[in-house]
Design an enzyme around this catalytic site. Structure first.
Site, PDB file in Angstrom:
ATOM      1  N   GLN A   1      36.974  77.994  18.761  1.00 38.81           N
ATOM      2  CA  GLN A   1      36.587  79.302  18.221  1.00 38.81           C
ATOM      3  C   GLN A   1      35.392  79.814  19.025  1.00 38.81           C
ATOM      4  O   GLN A   1      34.268  79.329  18.857  1.00 38.81           O
ATOM      5  CB  GLN A   1      36.247  79.186  16.731  1.00 38.81           C
ATOM      6  CG  GLN A   1      35.912  80.524  16.088  1.00 38.81           C
ATOM      7  CD  GLN A   1      35.650  80.436  14.583  1.00 38.81           C
ATOM      8  OE1 GLN A   1      35.676  79.359  13.992  1.00 38.81           O
ATOM      9  NE2 GLN A   1      35.399  81.584  13.978  1.00 38.81           N
TER      10      GLN A   1
ATOM     11  N   VAL B   1      33.792  82.735  19.078  1.00 39.58           N
ATOM     12  CA  VAL B   1      32.778  83.481  18.318  1.00 39.58           C
ATOM     13  C   VAL B   1      32.865  83.028  16.859  1.00 39.58           C
ATOM     14  O   VAL B   1      33.943  83.100  16.258  1.00 39.58           O
ATOM     15  CB  VAL B   1      33.019  85.011  18.410  1.00 39.58           C
ATOM     16  CG1 VAL B   1      32.009  85.773  17.546  1.00 39.58           C
ATOM     17  CG2 VAL B   1      32.955  85.483  19.851  1.00 39.58           C
TER      18      VAL B   1
ATOM     19  N   HIS C   1      38.114  85.670  13.326  1.00 40.13           N
ATOM     20  CA  HIS C   1      38.912  86.681  14.026  1.00 40.13           C
ATOM     21  C   HIS C   1      40.330  86.175  14.150  1.00 40.13           C
ATOM     22  O   HIS C   1      40.576  85.054  14.573  1.00 40.13           O
ATOM     23  CB  HIS C   1      38.324  87.041  15.398  1.00 40.13           C
ATOM     24  CG  HIS C   1      37.998  85.888  16.289  1.00 40.13           C
ATOM     25  ND1 HIS C   1      36.954  85.016  16.047  1.00 40.13           N
ATOM     26  CD2 HIS C   1      38.557  85.454  17.440  1.00 40.13           C
ATOM     27  CE1 HIS C   1      36.894  84.103  17.001  1.00 40.13           C
ATOM     28  NE2 HIS C   1      37.862  84.336  17.858  1.00 40.13           N
TER      29      HIS C   1
ATOM     30  N   HIS D   1      43.808  86.558  15.946  1.00 42.34           N
ATOM     31  CA  HIS D   1      44.409  87.066  17.180  1.00 42.34           C
ATOM     32  C   HIS D   1      45.827  87.576  16.894  1.00 42.34           C
ATOM     33  O   HIS D   1      46.606  86.888  16.230  1.00 42.34           O
ATOM     34  CB  HIS D   1      44.548  85.946  18.215  1.00 42.34           C
ATOM     35  CG  HIS D   1      43.279  85.282  18.627  1.00 42.34           C
ATOM     36  ND1 HIS D   1      42.617  85.602  19.792  1.00 42.34           N
ATOM     37  CD2 HIS D   1      42.539  84.304  18.055  1.00 42.34           C
ATOM     38  CE1 HIS D   1      41.544  84.843  19.912  1.00 42.34           C
ATOM     39  NE2 HIS D   1      41.467  84.035  18.873  1.00 42.34           N
TER      40      HIS D   1
END
Lengths: 137, 137
Positions: free
Chosen positions: A92, A94, A98, A100
């Site tokens: 990961q 960041v 999130h 994708h």
């Protein structure tokens, strides 16, 4: 001072991004280093780190947005399918959740190395499943 | 006769699987060809083909189960993180929606080839985002 979260900066409008979906609880924008062009990241505006940290009240809308994005990459970009994925902690890049959404097309070259597989020796699968059931019970 | 769906057969109890989660609307079981041991597939009992086909009324519970599984592979198997993914149509081996939950550990070897990346030339990202926004609007 702690290093600011790049996705929080995008959510706050302080960092640039090519936004494709702008919603009360979520933002979706192009990944700057796409697996394929049109690769989108869906992030909650609220800073949470991993998928298990997503608050219950955001779950339905989050998955609905993921469904819309998976359809959109096909319709907008002529893809045949999509790859929808979340890396939690490991890989990961960041530490702000999130999801994708990557447009996929047959023969795009991702198949061969994408899903390396292993096997279970006798009894290993049963014991692995038992450990998971214990935790999930 | 049409070839029976292997995941529908598992849901019906007609094919064997190492089940880890047995719920009214979902079943989760070990992938027989795991990326890593403990790799689980979460499937809706109802036969739907891709993520966008998942009925709205199942979304919240589906993502909640995914959250629990992502936590469980860490707790039960000593993983440091997880990879949660759905292939829609392309690279989808069984045309019955299945969400992969794969335990991940730093140094497990998946990083290097897992996320090949490309780039955008000048203007390509803006035009790609505009096409997505048009479809999503």
């Amino acid at each position: 001072m702690a290093k600011p979260c790049v996705f929080c900066s995008i959510v706050a409008g302080e960092a640039e991004a090519h936004v494709v979906l702008d919603e009360p609880s979520f933002l979706a924008f192009l990944d700057v280093r796409p697996v394929f062009q049109g690769h989108v990241l869906l992030v909650p505006r609220e800073h949470v780190e991993t998928l298990p940290d997503l608050p219950a009240e955001l779950r339905d809308d989050f998955l609905e947005a993921a469904q819309r994005l998976a359809t959109a990459v096909k319709e907008a970009l002529g893809a045949q399918g999509s790859f929808v994925a979340v890396n939690n902690t490991v890989s990961q890049s960041v530490p702000h959740l999130h999801l994708h959404v990557v447009p996929r097309t047959k023969g795009d070259g991702l198949r061969g190395f994408f899903w390396p597989r292993t096997t279970y020796a006798d009894g290993e699968a049963a014991s692995c499943a038992a450990r998971l059931r214990d935790v999930l019970a």
